[in-house]
Design an enzyme around this catalytic site. Structure first.
Site, PDB file in Angstrom:
ATOM      1  N   GLY A  46       0.773  -1.245   0.000  1.00 49.00           N
ATOM      2  CA  GLY A  46       0.000   0.000   0.000  1.00 49.00           C
ATOM      3  C   GLY A  46       0.801   1.291   0.000  1.00 49.00           C
ATOM      4  O   GLY A  46       0.352   2.305  -0.526  1.00 49.00           O
ATOM      5  N   GLU A 101       4.220   3.874   6.089  1.00 49.71           N
ATOM      6  CA  GLU A 101       2.978   3.119   5.880  1.00 49.71           C
ATOM      7  C   GLU A 101       1.950   3.980   5.152  1.00 49.71           C
ATOM      8  O   GLU A 101       2.033   5.215   5.185  1.00 49.71           O
ATOM      9  CB  GLU A 101       2.397   2.697   7.239  1.00 49.71           C
ATOM     10  CG  GLU A 101       2.559   1.234   7.574  1.00 49.71           C
ATOM     11  CD  GLU A 101       1.694   0.292   6.741  1.00 49.71           C
ATOM     12  OE1 GLU A 101       1.215   0.673   5.646  1.00 49.71           O
ATOM     13  OE2 GLU A 101       1.490  -0.837   7.199  1.00 49.71           O
ATOM     14  N   ASP A 102       0.990   3.345   4.538  1.00 52.75           N
ATOM     15  CA  ASP A 102      -0.095   4.102   3.910  1.00 52.75           C
ATOM     16  C   ASP A 102      -1.207   4.401   4.910  1.00 52.75           C
ATOM     17  O   ASP A 102      -1.741   5.501   4.936  1.00 52.75           O
ATOM     18  CB  ASP A 102      -0.654   3.382   2.674  1.00 52.75           C
ATOM     19  CG  ASP A 102      -1.058   1.948   2.960  1.00 52.75           C
ATOM     20  OD1 ASP A 102      -0.497   1.349   3.898  1.00 52.75           O
ATOM     21  OD2 ASP A 102      -1.931   1.418   2.262  1.00 52.75           O
ATOM     22  N   ASP A 105      -4.965   1.429  10.722  1.00 48.96           N
ATOM     23  CA  ASP A 105      -6.393   1.195  10.947  1.00 48.96           C
ATOM     24  C   ASP A 105      -6.527   0.619  12.368  1.00 48.96           C
ATOM     25  O   ASP A 105      -6.547   1.377  13.348  1.00 48.96           O
ATOM     26  CB  ASP A 105      -6.868   0.240   9.846  1.00 48.96           C
ATOM     27  CG  ASP A 105      -8.371   0.096   9.761  1.00 48.96           C
ATOM     28  OD1 ASP A 105      -9.038   0.215  10.800  1.00 48.96           O
ATOM     29  OD2 ASP A 105      -8.892  -0.145   8.674  1.00 48.96           O
ATOM     30  N   LYS A 133      -6.820   6.094  10.971  1.00 46.44           N
ATOM     31  CA  LYS A 133      -8.238   6.039  11.358  1.00 46.44           C
ATOM     32  C   LYS A 133      -8.276   5.821  12.864  1.00 46.44           C
ATOM     33  O   LYS A 133      -8.369   4.680  13.330  1.00 46.44           O
ATOM     34  CB  LYS A 133      -8.920   4.842  10.685  1.00 46.44           C
ATOM     35  CG  LYS A 133      -9.353   5.030   9.261  1.00 46.44           C
ATOM     36  CD  LYS A 133     -10.103   3.764   8.834  1.00 46.44           C
ATOM     37  CE  LYS A 133     -10.467   3.776   7.386  1.00 46.44           C
ATOM     38  NZ  LYS A 133     -11.019   2.463   6.958  1.00 46.44           N
ATOM     39  N   PHE A 154     -14.363   3.257   3.866  1.00 44.50           N
ATOM     40  CA  PHE A 154     -13.525   2.353   3.089  1.00 44.50           C
ATOM     41  C   PHE A 154     -12.782   3.151   2.021  1.00 44.50           C
ATOM     42  O   PHE A 154     -13.364   3.546   1.022  1.00 44.50           O
ATOM     43  CB  PHE A 154     -14.336   1.224   2.456  1.00 44.50           C
ATOM     44  CG  PHE A 154     -13.429   0.105   2.022  1.00 44.50           C
ATOM     45  CD1 PHE A 154     -12.767   0.165   0.812  1.00 44.50           C
ATOM     46  CD2 PHE A 154     -13.197  -0.958   2.871  1.00 44.50           C
ATOM     47  CE1 PHE A 154     -11.874  -0.833   0.437  1.00 44.50           C
ATOM     48  CE2 PHE A 154     -12.315  -1.966   2.509  1.00 44.50           C
ATOM     49  CZ  PHE A 154     -11.653  -1.897   1.292  1.00 44.50           C
ATOM     50  N   VAL A 155     -11.493   3.389   2.273  1.00 49.14           N
ATOM     51  CA  VAL A 155     -10.737   4.254   1.365  1.00 49.14           C
ATOM     52  C   VAL A 155      -9.856   3.458   0.404  1.00 49.14           C
ATOM     53  O   VAL A 155      -9.315   2.414   0.762  1.00 49.14           O
ATOM     54  CB  VAL A 155      -9.877   5.287   2.138  1.00 49.14           C
ATOM     55  CG1 VAL A 155     -10.750   6.391   2.698  1.00 49.14           C
ATOM     56  CG2 VAL A 155      -9.053   4.644   3.251  1.00 49.14           C
ATOM     57  N   ASP A 161      -5.832  -0.335  -1.814  1.00 52.03           N
ATOM     58  CA  ASP A 161      -6.621  -1.177  -2.719  1.00 52.03           C
ATOM     59  C   ASP A 161      -7.926  -1.655  -2.099  1.00 52.03           C
ATOM     60  O   ASP A 161      -8.119  -1.624  -0.883  1.00 52.03           O
ATOM     61  CB  ASP A 161      -5.816  -2.417  -3.102  1.00 52.03           C
ATOM     62  CG  ASP A 161      -5.745  -3.448  -1.964  1.00 52.03           C
ATOM     63  OD1 ASP A 161      -5.397  -3.046  -0.833  1.00 52.03           O
ATOM     64  OD2 ASP A 161      -6.064  -4.624  -2.193  1.00 52.03           O
ATOM     65  N   ARG A 167      -5.427   0.921  -6.769  1.00 55.92           N
ATOM     66  CA  ARG A 167      -4.186   1.486  -6.209  1.00 55.92           C
ATOM     67  C   ARG A 167      -3.669   2.653  -7.048  1.00 55.92           C
ATOM     68  O   ARG A 167      -2.947   3.514  -6.569  1.00 55.92           O
ATOM     69  CB  ARG A 167      -3.089   0.412  -6.128  1.00 55.92           C
ATOM     70  CG  ARG A 167      -3.370  -0.716  -5.149  1.00 55.92           C
ATOM     71  CD  ARG A 167      -2.098  -1.537  -4.944  1.00 55.92           C
ATOM     72  NE  ARG A 167      -2.354  -2.852  -4.355  1.00 55.92           N
ATOM     73  CZ  ARG A 167      -2.373  -3.109  -3.060  1.00 55.92           C
ATOM     74  NH1 ARG A 167      -2.206  -2.145  -2.192  1.00 55.92           N
ATOM     75  NH2 ARG A 167      -2.582  -4.335  -2.617  1.00 55.92           N
TER      76      ARG A 167
HETATM   77  C1  PRP Z   1      -3.203  -2.447   4.884  1.00 54.93           C
HETATM   78  C2  PRP Z   1      -2.318  -1.230   5.066  1.00 54.93           C
HETATM   79  C3  PRP Z   1      -1.678  -1.447   6.399  1.00 54.93           C
HETATM   80  C4  PRP Z   1      -2.727  -2.245   7.159  1.00 54.93           C
HETATM   81  C5  PRP Z   1      -3.404  -1.355   8.156  1.00 54.93           C
HETATM   82  O1  PRP Z   1      -2.428  -3.481   4.372  1.00 54.93           O
HETATM   83  O2  PRP Z   1      -1.349  -1.131   4.045  1.00 54.93           O
HETATM   84  O3  PRP Z   1      -0.486  -2.184   6.301  1.00 54.93           O
HETATM   85  O4  PRP Z   1      -3.664  -2.727   6.198  1.00 54.93           O
HETATM   86  O5  PRP Z   1      -4.388  -2.047   8.871  1.00 54.93           O
HETATM   87  P1  PRP Z   1      -4.303  -2.371  10.426  1.00 54.93           P
HETATM   88  O6  PRP Z   1      -3.837  -1.129  11.126  1.00 54.93           O
HETATM   89  O7  PRP Z   1      -5.727  -2.740  10.767  1.00 54.93           O
HETATM   90  O8  PRP Z   1      -3.371  -3.509  10.621  1.00 54.93           O
HETATM   91  P2  PRP Z   1      -3.012  -4.748   3.588  1.00 54.93           P
HETATM   92  O9  PRP Z   1      -2.890  -5.959   4.456  1.00 54.93           O
HETATM   93  O10 PRP Z   1      -4.353  -4.424   3.021  1.00 54.93           O
HETATM   94  O11 PRP Z   1      -1.946  -4.962   2.430  1.00 54.93           O
HETATM   95  P3  PRP Z   1      -1.471  -4.002   1.236  1.00 54.93           P
HETATM   96  O12 PRP Z   1      -0.636  -2.907   1.864  1.00 54.93           O
HETATM   97  O13 PRP Z   1      -0.648  -4.913   0.405  1.00 54.93           O
HETATM   98  O14 PRP Z   1      -2.676  -3.468   0.518  1.00 54.93           O
END
Ligand code: PRP
Length: 183
Positions: A46, A101-102, A105, A133, A154-155, A161, A167
């Site tokens: 991400g 990080e992106d 959550d 968030k 849901f962003v 993604d 993405r």
């Molecule tokens: C997403 C995002 C963070 C994580 C945040 O990753 O990139 O790493 O979720 O969520 P959390 O705080 O509830 O743990 P994802 O597993 O969707 O993988 P991606 O980065 O490959 O899209």
């Protein structure tokens, strides 16, 4: 149907994103020196787009390394199970590390990643996340640099993604409910 038809609204537009990324870069420039040999650890997938823009705005010397971490699979909720699919190339012992990080959550991914990285004895370990968030936090992870605090929607876009799609969008958008509830 075009991808953009699946977007309910734009939460953070392209210009606002770029302006905030530049501000974050100034803050990071101020927090480290060239002598720190800062290592950016990008948590894929991400964060790749954020990292690319952030690096171009940084003026201090730095290096970059990557981890591929997955916690969600194709689901919309964090499973709580974090897997390192690809680990860093570099030994981070004694290094000043900034995790990029992106989104934070529930905090589970970053909690796992930072606990794992700390066992490798970096000189310092800080976190920069484009989005946060706060209302969804299950584990308290201190985030040193935050781009935007956003509501529980849901962003997608700018690296984020849904089922590996969207993405590429140059903004942070909210996905239409019928798209993710249909899957
Ligand atoms: C997403 C995002 C963070 C994580 C945040 O990753 O990139 O790493 O979720 O969520 P959390 O705080 O509830 O743990 P994802 O597993 O969707 O993988 P991606 O980065 O490959 O899209």
């Amino acid at each position: 149907m075009a991808q953009r038809d699946d977007v309910a609204k734009i939460l953070v537009g392209e210009h606002q994103l770029q302006a905030r990324v530049a501000e974050l870069a100034r803050a990071i420039d101020g927090a480290y020196s060239d002598d720190d040999r800062l290592l950016l650890v990008c948590v894929l997938k991400g964060a790749f787009m954020f990292l690319g823009d952030l690096m171009r705005q940084l003026t201090i010397r730095h290096e970059v390394d990557f981890m591929v971490v997955s916690s969600y699979g194709d689901a919309t909720e964090s499973s709580g199970v974090v897997r390192i699919l690809l680990d860093l190339e570099q030994n981070i012992a004694g290094r000043h590390v900034l995790v990029v990080e992106d989104i934070v959550d529930s905090g589970r991914t970053l909690d796992y990643v930072t606990r794992n990285l700390r066992t490798r004895r970096p000189a310092s370990l800080r976190i920069c996340s484009l989005l946060s968030k706060p209302s969804r936090r299950a584990i308290d992870v201190p985030v040193d640099f935050v781009g935007f605090e956003i509501p529980d929607e849901f962003v997608i876009g700018y690296g984020l993604d849904f089922a590996e799609q969207y993405r590429n969008l140059p903004f942070i958008g909210v996905l239409k409910e019928e798209i993710y509830s249909a899957s």
